[in-house]
Write a protein that holds these residues in place. Sequence first.
Motif, PDB file in Angstrom:
ATOM      1  N   LEU A  80       0.862  -1.166   0.000  1.00 35.36           N
ATOM      2  CA  LEU A  80       0.000   0.000   0.000  1.00 35.36           C
ATOM      3  C   LEU A  80       0.903   1.221   0.000  1.00 35.36           C
ATOM      4  CD1 LEU A  80      -2.869   1.162   0.155  1.00 35.36           C
ATOM      5  CD2 LEU A  80      -2.625   1.143   2.644  1.00 35.36           C
ATOM      6  N   MET A  81       0.702   2.094  -0.967  1.00 37.20           N
ATOM      7  CA  MET A  81       1.507   3.310  -1.077  1.00 37.20           C
ATOM      8  C   MET A  81       0.617   4.476  -0.697  1.00 37.20           C
ATOM      9  SD  MET A  81       3.739   2.495  -4.385  1.00 37.20           S
ATOM     10  CE  MET A  81       4.701   0.983  -4.383  1.00 37.20           C
ATOM     11  N   LEU A  82       0.879   5.054   0.464  1.00 41.79           N
ATOM     12  CA  LEU A  82       0.093   6.157   0.986  1.00 41.79           C
ATOM     13  C   LEU A  82       0.719   7.471   0.528  1.00 41.79           C
ATOM     14  CD1 LEU A  82      -0.290   4.673   4.542  1.00 41.79           C
ATOM     15  CD2 LEU A  82      -2.048   4.755   2.778  1.00 41.79           C
ATOM     16  N   ILE A  83      -0.065   8.302  -0.125  1.00 43.22           N
ATOM     17  CA  ILE A  83       0.431   9.555  -0.682  1.00 43.22           C
ATOM     18  C   ILE A  83       0.067  10.690   0.270  1.00 43.22           C
ATOM     19  CG2 ILE A  83       0.345  11.125  -2.651  1.00 43.22           C
ATOM     20  CD1 ILE A  83      -0.803   8.644  -4.233  1.00 43.22           C
ATOM     21  N   TYR A  84       1.085  11.418   0.714  1.00 45.76           N
ATOM     22  CA  TYR A  84       0.877  12.541   1.625  1.00 45.76           C
ATOM     23  C   TYR A  84       1.255  13.837   0.928  1.00 45.76           C
ATOM     24  CZ  TYR A  84       0.494   9.118   5.354  1.00 45.76           C
ATOM     25  OH  TYR A  84       0.087   8.066   6.147  1.00 45.76           O
ATOM     26  N   ASN A  85       0.407  14.842   1.089  1.00 49.94           N
ATOM     27  CA  ASN A  85       0.704  16.182   0.601  1.00 49.94           C
ATOM     28  C   ASN A  85       0.974  17.082   1.791  1.00 49.94           C
ATOM     29  OD1 ASN A  85       0.388  15.499  -2.069  1.00 49.94           O
ATOM     30  ND2 ASN A  85      -1.729  16.173  -2.182  1.00 49.94           N
ATOM     31  N   ASN A  86       1.756  18.117   1.564  1.00 50.75           N
ATOM     32  CA  ASN A  86       2.090  19.067   2.615  1.00 50.75           C
ATOM     33  C   ASN A  86       1.596  20.447   2.192  1.00 50.75           C
ATOM     34  OD1 ASN A  86       3.231  20.805   4.454  1.00 50.75           O
ATOM     35  ND2 ASN A  86       5.228  19.818   4.446  1.00 50.75           N
ATOM     36  N   LEU A 144      -0.763  15.552   5.012  1.00 54.82           N
ATOM     37  CA  LEU A 144      -2.120  15.027   5.044  1.00 54.82           C
ATOM     38  C   LEU A 144      -2.277  13.927   4.004  1.00 54.82           C
ATOM     39  CD1 LEU A 144      -3.915  18.476   5.240  1.00 54.82           C
ATOM     40  CD2 LEU A 144      -3.353  16.945   7.135  1.00 54.82           C
ATOM     41  N   LEU A 145      -2.936  12.845   4.380  1.00 55.45           N
ATOM     42  CA  LEU A 145      -3.165  11.735   3.469  1.00 55.45           C
ATOM     43  C   LEU A 145      -4.040  12.200   2.316  1.00 55.45           C
ATOM     44  CD1 LEU A 145      -2.678   8.731   2.948  1.00 55.45           C
ATOM     45  CD2 LEU A 145      -4.719   8.252   4.309  1.00 55.45           C
ATOM     46  N   ALA A 146      -3.545  12.040   1.092  1.00 53.34           N
ATOM     47  CA  ALA A 146      -4.229  12.549  -0.092  1.00 53.34           C
ATOM     48  C   ALA A 146      -4.733  11.443  -1.011  1.00 53.34           C
ATOM     49  CB  ALA A 146      -3.296  13.468  -0.875  1.00 53.34           C
ATOM     50  N   GLY A 147      -4.179  10.234  -0.898  1.00 52.62           N
ATOM     51  CA  GLY A 147      -4.597   9.152  -1.774  1.00 52.62           C
ATOM     52  C   GLY A 147      -3.717   7.942  -1.586  1.00 52.62           C
ATOM     53  N   TYR A 148      -3.943   6.928  -2.414  1.00 50.73           N
ATOM     54  CA  TYR A 148      -3.161   5.694  -2.286  1.00 50.73           C
ATOM     55  C   TYR A 148      -3.123   4.927  -3.600  1.00 50.73           C
ATOM     56  CZ  TYR A 148      -7.399   2.903  -2.501  1.00 50.73           C
ATOM     57  OH  TYR A 148      -8.546   2.311  -2.945  1.00 50.73           O
ATOM     58  N   TYR A 149      -2.152   4.055  -3.686  1.00 48.01           N
ATOM     59  CA  TYR A 149      -2.088   2.998  -4.700  1.00 48.01           C
ATOM     60  C   TYR A 149      -1.890   1.694  -3.948  1.00 48.01           C
ATOM     61  CZ  TYR A 149      -1.199   6.259  -8.582  1.00 48.01           C
ATOM     62  OH  TYR A 149      -1.286   7.251  -9.526  1.00 48.01           O
ATOM     63  N   VAL A 160       5.620   9.660  -0.037  1.00 51.28           N
ATOM     64  CA  VAL A 160       4.910   8.407  -0.269  1.00 51.28           C
ATOM     65  C   VAL A 160       5.426   7.393   0.744  1.00 51.28           C
ATOM     66  CG1 VAL A 160       4.421   6.531  -1.883  1.00 51.28           C
ATOM     67  CG2 VAL A 160       4.625   8.882  -2.737  1.00 51.28           C
ATOM     68  N   GLU A 161       4.520   6.850   1.541  1.00 46.88           N
ATOM     69  CA  GLU A 161       4.863   5.813   2.526  1.00 46.88           C
ATOM     70  C   GLU A 161       4.511   4.458   1.929  1.00 46.88           C
ATOM     71  OE1 GLU A 161       3.392   4.292   6.929  1.00 46.88           O
ATOM     72  OE2 GLU A 161       2.780   6.259   6.222  1.00 46.88           O
ATOM     73  N   ILE A 162       5.452   3.532   1.958  1.00 49.76           N
ATOM     74  CA  ILE A 162       5.235   2.182   1.428  1.00 49.76           C
ATOM     75  C   ILE A 162       4.998   1.245   2.608  1.00 49.76           C
ATOM     76  CG2 ILE A 162       6.237   0.274   0.118  1.00 49.76           C
ATOM     77  CD1 ILE A 162       8.106   2.366  -1.182  1.00 49.76           C
ATOM     78  N   ARG A 163       3.848   0.568   2.609  1.00 53.30           N
ATOM     79  CA  ARG A 163       3.532  -0.368   3.683  1.00 53.30           C
ATOM     80  C   ARG A 163       3.198  -1.737   3.081  1.00 53.30           C
ATOM     81  NH1 ARG A 163       1.220   2.196   8.305  1.00 53.30           N
ATOM     82  NH2 ARG A 163       1.151   0.109   9.171  1.00 53.30           N
ATOM     83  N   PRO A 164       3.965  -2.781   3.446  1.00 52.92           N
ATOM     84  CA  PRO A 164       3.613  -4.117   2.966  1.00 52.92           C
ATOM     85  C   PRO A 164       2.288  -4.570   3.580  1.00 52.92           C
ATOM     86  CG  PRO A 164       5.736  -4.130   4.137  1.00 52.92           C
ATOM     87  CD  PRO A 164       5.153  -2.772   4.273  1.00 52.92           C
ATOM     88  N   VAL A 165       1.470  -5.227   2.790  1.00 51.28           N
ATOM     89  CA  VAL A 165       0.211  -5.787   3.278  1.00 51.28           C
ATOM     90  C   VAL A 165       0.520  -7.069   4.027  1.00 51.28           C
ATOM     91  CG1 VAL A 165      -1.992  -6.807   2.561  1.00 51.28           C
ATOM     92  CG2 VAL A 165      -1.137  -4.731   1.427  1.00 51.28           C
ATOM     93  N   ASP A 166      -0.060  -7.241   5.196  1.00 50.31           N
ATOM     94  CA  ASP A 166       0.113  -8.470   5.974  1.00 50.31           C
ATOM     95  C   ASP A 166      -0.908  -9.487   5.464  1.00 50.31           C
ATOM     96  OD1 ASP A 166       0.084 -10.548   7.905  1.00 50.31           O
ATOM     97  OD2 ASP A 166       0.831  -9.150   9.432  1.00 50.31           O
TER      98      ASP A 166
END
Length: 128
Positions: free
Chosen positions: A4-10, A76-81, A106-112
Amino acid sequence: MKYLMLIYNNPGAGPDPDPEGRLQGHVTLFRELDAAGAVLSSAALRDPSAATTVRMLERGGTATVTDGPFLEAKELLAGYYLVECDSLDEAKEIAGRIPCGVGGAVEIRPVDEEVTTAVRGDTPHRLG
């Protein structure tokens, strides 16, 4: 593996000099990932002022509902892939191509997958 790639804007970093170019960057990236079968889902989120937060103060208690996220955060969280990749390196390469605005990240989080499968009831699993 799914990431999960969390997209943050500032928003505090200043105005986006090219919002149309950023949007076109997402269109191009999504089409490329979709053609490769790598993107599982993607979405843009509305402004945090449209958010609703539900908090549980204690297990089994009553939920408290408030408008907005009410977080002290610069980003702030703006979207995801949600993507399927062969490796973290591949996920990093994709994340590096995500247009995220001035000062964004962009924060990369592996799915469990193990816990996800257990929650869905697909296979037996013991947590803990």
